[in-house]
Design an enzyme around this catalytic site. Structure first.
Site, PDB file in Angstrom:
ATOM      1  N   ILE A 135       0.831  -1.205   0.000  1.00  0.00           N
ATOM      2  CA  ILE A 135       0.000   0.000   0.000  1.00  0.00           C
ATOM      3  C   ILE A 135       0.868   1.259   0.000  1.00  0.00           C
ATOM      4  CG2 ILE A 135      -1.603   1.324   1.448  1.00  0.00           C
ATOM      5  CD1 ILE A 135      -2.792  -1.454   2.330  1.00  0.00           C
ATOM      6  N   ASP A 179      11.366   3.641   5.063  1.00  0.00           N
ATOM      7  CA  ASP A 179      11.044   2.233   5.324  1.00  0.00           C
ATOM      8  C   ASP A 179      12.196   1.567   6.065  1.00  0.00           C
ATOM      9  OD1 ASP A 179       8.713   0.321   3.748  1.00  0.00           O
ATOM     10  OD2 ASP A 179      10.322  -0.727   4.816  1.00  0.00           O
ATOM     11  N   TYR A 198      -2.881  -6.653  17.271  1.00  0.00           N
ATOM     12  CA  TYR A 198      -2.864  -5.827  16.049  1.00  0.00           C
ATOM     13  C   TYR A 198      -4.114  -4.943  15.980  1.00  0.00           C
ATOM     14  CZ  TYR A 198      -2.938  -5.024  10.927  1.00  0.00           C
ATOM     15  OH  TYR A 198      -3.004  -4.474   9.660  1.00  0.00           O
ATOM     16  N   LYS A 239      -4.261  -0.906  16.017  1.00  0.00           N
ATOM     17  CA  LYS A 239      -4.860  -0.155  14.899  1.00  0.00           C
ATOM     18  C   LYS A 239      -6.056   0.670  15.378  1.00  0.00           C
ATOM     19  CE  LYS A 239      -2.300  -1.417  11.321  1.00  0.00           C
ATOM     20  NZ  LYS A 239      -1.497  -0.430  10.558  1.00  0.00           N
TER      21      LYS A 239
HETATM   22  N1  LIG Z   1      -2.958  -5.672   3.081  1.00  0.00           N
HETATM   23  C1  LIG Z   1      -4.094  -5.517   3.766  1.00  0.00           C
HETATM   24  O1  LIG Z   1      -5.133  -6.100   3.429  1.00  0.00           O
HETATM   25  C2  LIG Z   1      -4.139  -4.627   4.967  1.00  0.00           C
HETATM   26  C3  LIG Z   1      -5.309  -4.655   5.737  1.00  0.00           C
HETATM   27  C4  LIG Z   1      -5.400  -3.828   6.845  1.00  0.00           C
HETATM   28  C5  LIG Z   1      -4.355  -2.986   7.166  1.00  0.00           C
HETATM   29  N2  LIG Z   1      -3.213  -2.983   6.417  1.00  0.00           N
HETATM   30  C6  LIG Z   1      -2.153  -2.068   6.816  1.00  0.00           C
HETATM   31  O2  LIG Z   1      -1.661  -1.387   5.682  1.00  0.00           O
HETATM   32  C7  LIG Z   1      -0.294  -1.022   5.907  1.00  0.00           C
HETATM   33  C8  LIG Z   1       0.542  -1.484   4.741  1.00  0.00           C
HETATM   34  O3  LIG Z   1       0.468  -2.887   4.672  1.00  0.00           O
HETATM   35  P1  LIG Z   1       0.820  -3.723   3.363  1.00  0.00           P
HETATM   36  O4  LIG Z   1      -0.233  -4.759   3.240  1.00  0.00           O
HETATM   37  O5  LIG Z   1       1.111  -2.802   2.239  1.00  0.00           O
HETATM   38  O6  LIG Z   1       2.139  -4.475   3.891  1.00  0.00           O
HETATM   39  P2  LIG Z   1       3.635  -4.596   3.328  1.00  0.00           P
HETATM   40  O7  LIG Z   1       4.302  -5.571   4.232  1.00  0.00           O
HETATM   41  O8  LIG Z   1       3.595  -4.883   1.872  1.00  0.00           O
HETATM   42  O9  LIG Z   1       4.231  -3.150   3.563  1.00  0.00           O
HETATM   43  C9  LIG Z   1       4.531  -2.692   4.861  1.00  0.00           C
HETATM   44  C10 LIG Z   1       5.816  -1.905   4.813  1.00  0.00           C
HETATM   45  O10 LIG Z   1       6.078  -1.432   6.134  1.00  0.00           O
HETATM   46  C11 LIG Z   1       7.464  -1.574   6.394  1.00  0.00           C
HETATM   47  N3  LIG Z   1       7.716  -1.649   7.819  1.00  0.00           N
HETATM   48  C12 LIG Z   1       7.369  -2.653   8.680  1.00  0.00           C
HETATM   49  N4  LIG Z   1       7.819  -2.380   9.909  1.00  0.00           N
HETATM   50  C13 LIG Z   1       8.459  -1.183   9.842  1.00  0.00           C
HETATM   51  C14 LIG Z   1       9.150  -0.393  10.786  1.00  0.00           C
HETATM   52  N5  LIG Z   1       9.270  -0.778  12.054  1.00  0.00           N
HETATM   53  N6  LIG Z   1       9.672   0.788  10.369  1.00  0.00           N
HETATM   54  C15 LIG Z   1       9.563   1.179   9.088  1.00  0.00           C
HETATM   55  N7  LIG Z   1       8.940   0.453   8.136  1.00  0.00           N
HETATM   56  C16 LIG Z   1       8.390  -0.722   8.519  1.00  0.00           C
HETATM   57  C17 LIG Z   1       7.844  -2.871   5.689  1.00  0.00           C
HETATM   58  O11 LIG Z   1       9.254  -2.959   5.476  1.00  0.00           O
HETATM   59  C18 LIG Z   1       7.040  -2.776   4.403  1.00  0.00           C
HETATM   60  O12 LIG Z   1       7.771  -2.131   3.382  1.00  0.00           O
HETATM   61  C19 LIG Z   1       0.111  -1.676   7.233  1.00  0.00           C
HETATM   62  O13 LIG Z   1       0.061  -0.702   8.266  1.00  0.00           O
HETATM   63  C20 LIG Z   1      -0.947  -2.737   7.435  1.00  0.00           C
HETATM   64  O14 LIG Z   1      -1.106  -3.039   8.791  1.00  0.00           O
HETATM   65  C21 LIG Z   1      -3.082  -3.790   5.326  1.00  0.00           C
END
Ligand SMILES: NC(=O)c1ccc[n+]([C@@H]2O[C@H](COP(=O)([O-])OP(=O)(O)OC[C@H]3O[C@@H](n4cnc5c(N)ncnc54)[C@H](O)[C@@H]3O)[C@@H](O)[C@H]2O)c1
Length: 253
Positions: free
Chosen positions: A20, A39, A157, A161
């Site tokens: 995202i 990141d 989690y 959130k």
């Molecule tokens: N994919 C979904 O369906 C979904 C649903 C609900 C919420 N989310 C939220 O959306 C956001 C993005 O998720 P995504 O699905 O794109 O995941 P993703 O794992 O593809 O991307 C997350 C990014 O966050 C970075 N990251 C993790 N811990 C970190 C830290 N301590 N410091 C800096 N960077 C850090 C990772 O390296 C990664 O690049 C997250 O907050 C996730 O909780 C995603």
């Protein structure tokens, strides 16, 4: 200002190296923003920044852990020095966790809260310094539908959130007099590397099962979320604050 034509303000995206966050970086750059990609995955942050730079956008990639407050302050200082003061913040850095409630150790609880909630706090506090000085700002936090519904194997989690949502609402109230908006997007069912890892561990079912539980009948894409984030960060969205905009295919109504 007409939609799609934005001022070249500086946007910081945490978690911008993947999923995202990466899509948000691309959409904000396409809208005319200067984008700093932050990141934990430094190589990934550089890759996204380099790819945007090759397309003619002004960008910067930085390795930083959102739980490391001195590191966050240093990163925002570098953004200020190299791109200018931060006026848009999108917090997408996060980690998901699946555990039966009885099995959540205090250490595991703390880590999940640190990354998802305290990391968001650090980034917001660092970004607000420049936003208050400019009397203009847009904060968009990425939370989760698990915080809206509760989630049996994600209590840590979901709680973190949920904290992100009410942190965002609190910022909206506190900083409205400064011309700063704060809104949260709780996504659900978005196909990203995070989701693939959860499926690989057996924590989530396959795509067909997930899609069958989504009223629109398909998984979401990172672009679906980025469209909403770019809108909330736009010049024209200045009367929208303290809101929670689900991007979930109708899963949470
Ligand atoms: N994919 C979904 O369906 C979904 C649903 C609900 C919420 N989310 C939220 O959306 C956001 C993005 O998720 P995504 O699905 O794109 O995941 P993703 O794992 O593809 O991307 C997350 C990014 O966050 C970075 N990251 C993790 N811990 C970190 C830290 N301590 N410091 C800096 N960077 C850090 C990772 O390296 C990664 O690049 C997250 O907050 C996730 O909780 C995603």
């Amino acid at each position: 200002m007409a939609p799609g034509r934005e001022q070249p303000r500086v946007a910081v995206v945490t978690g911008g190296a993947s999923g995202i966050g990466e899509a948000v970086c691309r959409h904000l750059a396409a809208a005319g923003r200067k984008v700093a990609v932050l990141d934990l995955d430094g190589a990934g942050a550089m890759r996204v920044a380099d790819e945007l730079g090759a397309d003619g956008h002004e960008t910067l990639g930085l390795e930083v852990d959102v739980t490391d407050r001195p590191g966050i302050d240093e990163a925002f200082g570098e953004v200020r020095a190299r791109l200018g003061p931060t006026q848009i913040l999108v917090t997408s850095a996060g980690m998901v966790a699946f555990d039966d409630f009885a099995g959540i150790t205090p250490e595991r609880w703390q880590r999940v809260v640190d990354v998802n909630l305290t990391g968001t706090f650090h980034a917001c506090q660092a970004a607000l310094v420049d936003m208050v000085a400019a009397r203009w700002g847009r904060i968009v936090t990425i939370s989760s539908s698990s915080a809206q519904r509760g989630s049996p194997r994600n209590a840590h989690y979901a709680a973190a959130k949920g904290g992100v949502i009410v942190l965002t609402k609190s910022l909206a109230r506190a900083y409205a007099p400064h011309g700063i908006t704060a809104n949260s997007i709780p996504p659900s069912g978005i196909e990203t590397p995070m989701q693939h890892r959860s499926q690989g561990r057996g924590d989530l079912p396959g795509n067909e099962v997930i899609a069958s539980n989504i009223p629109l009948g398909r998984l979401g894409t990172p672009d679906d979320v980025a469209v909403a984030a770019t809108f909330l960060a736009s010049e024209g969205a200045g009367f929208i604050t303290g809101q929670v905009l689900g991007v979930n295919g109708g899963s949470v109504l």
